[in-house]
Design an enzyme around this catalytic site. Structure first.
Site, PDB file in Angstrom:
ATOM      1  N   SER A  37      41.347  44.094  34.617  1.00 34.94           N
ATOM      2  CA  SER A  37      41.283  44.532  36.006  1.00 34.94           C
ATOM      3  C   SER A  37      41.925  45.897  36.100  1.00 34.94           C
ATOM      4  CB  SER A  37      42.056  43.549  36.896  1.00 34.94           C
ATOM      5  OG  SER A  37      42.281  44.094  38.173  1.00 34.94           O
ATOM      6  N   TYR A  75      49.287  38.781  39.223  1.00 40.35           N
ATOM      7  CA  TYR A  75      47.964  39.201  38.762  1.00 40.35           C
ATOM      8  C   TYR A  75      48.073  40.412  37.838  1.00 40.35           C
ATOM      9  CZ  TYR A  75      43.008  40.490  39.013  1.00 40.35           C
ATOM     10  OH  TYR A  75      41.711  40.812  38.711  1.00 40.35           O
TER      11      TYR A  75
END
Length: 190
Positions: free
Chosen positions: A68, A81
């Site tokens: 990501s 995350y």
């Protein structure tokens, strides 16, 4: 996996693509459960995938782990995350060094905002547009488009698929240990 390899003869490509990003909060406010869930799915899931496939891979094989942009630069209210996606980069770099002598390539793809349910939902719209009582997809698109260099709010899933396909193909036969960012310039915008 053993029966599939026995039937088909070999394994050439492994794509570890898992991601969960819930409970948007400052790092010190995250619950132990939220922290652990992000690491279990985003990092440990990728490791389990690669570990299961490793013995079946030979020269010319490719491993692609989907990260990501939060694994490249971090982000607010995303400690769990971002930490898990940064760790995926470390995992991939280590595996590239370990598997390179066997002729196996390992790379990561780092999407920015992608037009999937992970971004296109009311919870994200509200986070992006807290001043609006009921923000819409169009409201969120205006906010996200301001964050990218290219004049788009997000990329399409096919753009990520094409990046993975490139890294899985022989077209990238000498590419290993890289982070391929597909984010319309999100991480580069000043």
């Amino acid at each position: 996996m053993n029966s599939g390899v026995a039937q088909l003869g070999r394994l050439d490509v492994v794509v570890a693509n898992a991601g969960v990003y819930a409970d948007h909060a400052p790092g010190w406010e995250l619950s132990d459960e939220s922290w652990q869930r992000a690491l279990d799915i985003n990092l440990t899931g990728a490791w389990h995938t690669v570990r299961a496939a490793g013995a079946h891979l030979g020269a010319g094989a490719s491993i692609v782990i989907v990260g990501s942009t939060n694994g490249v630069k971090g982000g607010a209210a995303a400690a769990h995350y971002a930490a898990s996606k940064h760790a995926v980069v470390g995992l991939a770099r280590t595996l590239a060094n370990e598997l390179g002598p066997r002729g196996i390539r390992v790379n990561t793809v780092h999407p920015g905002s992608v037009a999937t349910p992970m971004i296109l939902n009311d919870r994200v719209y509200a986070k992006l547009c807290p001043e609006l009582p009921n923000p819409t997809r169009e409201d969120a698109a205006r906010v996200l488009a301001q964050r990218t260099i290219l004049p788009v709010p997000w990329v399409d899933p096919v753009d990520i698929s094409n990046a993975v396909l490139f890294l899985a193909s022989d077209e990238s036969r000498y590419v290993t240990g890289i982070e391929l960012v597909v984010d319309a310039g999100l991480t580069q915008k000043v």
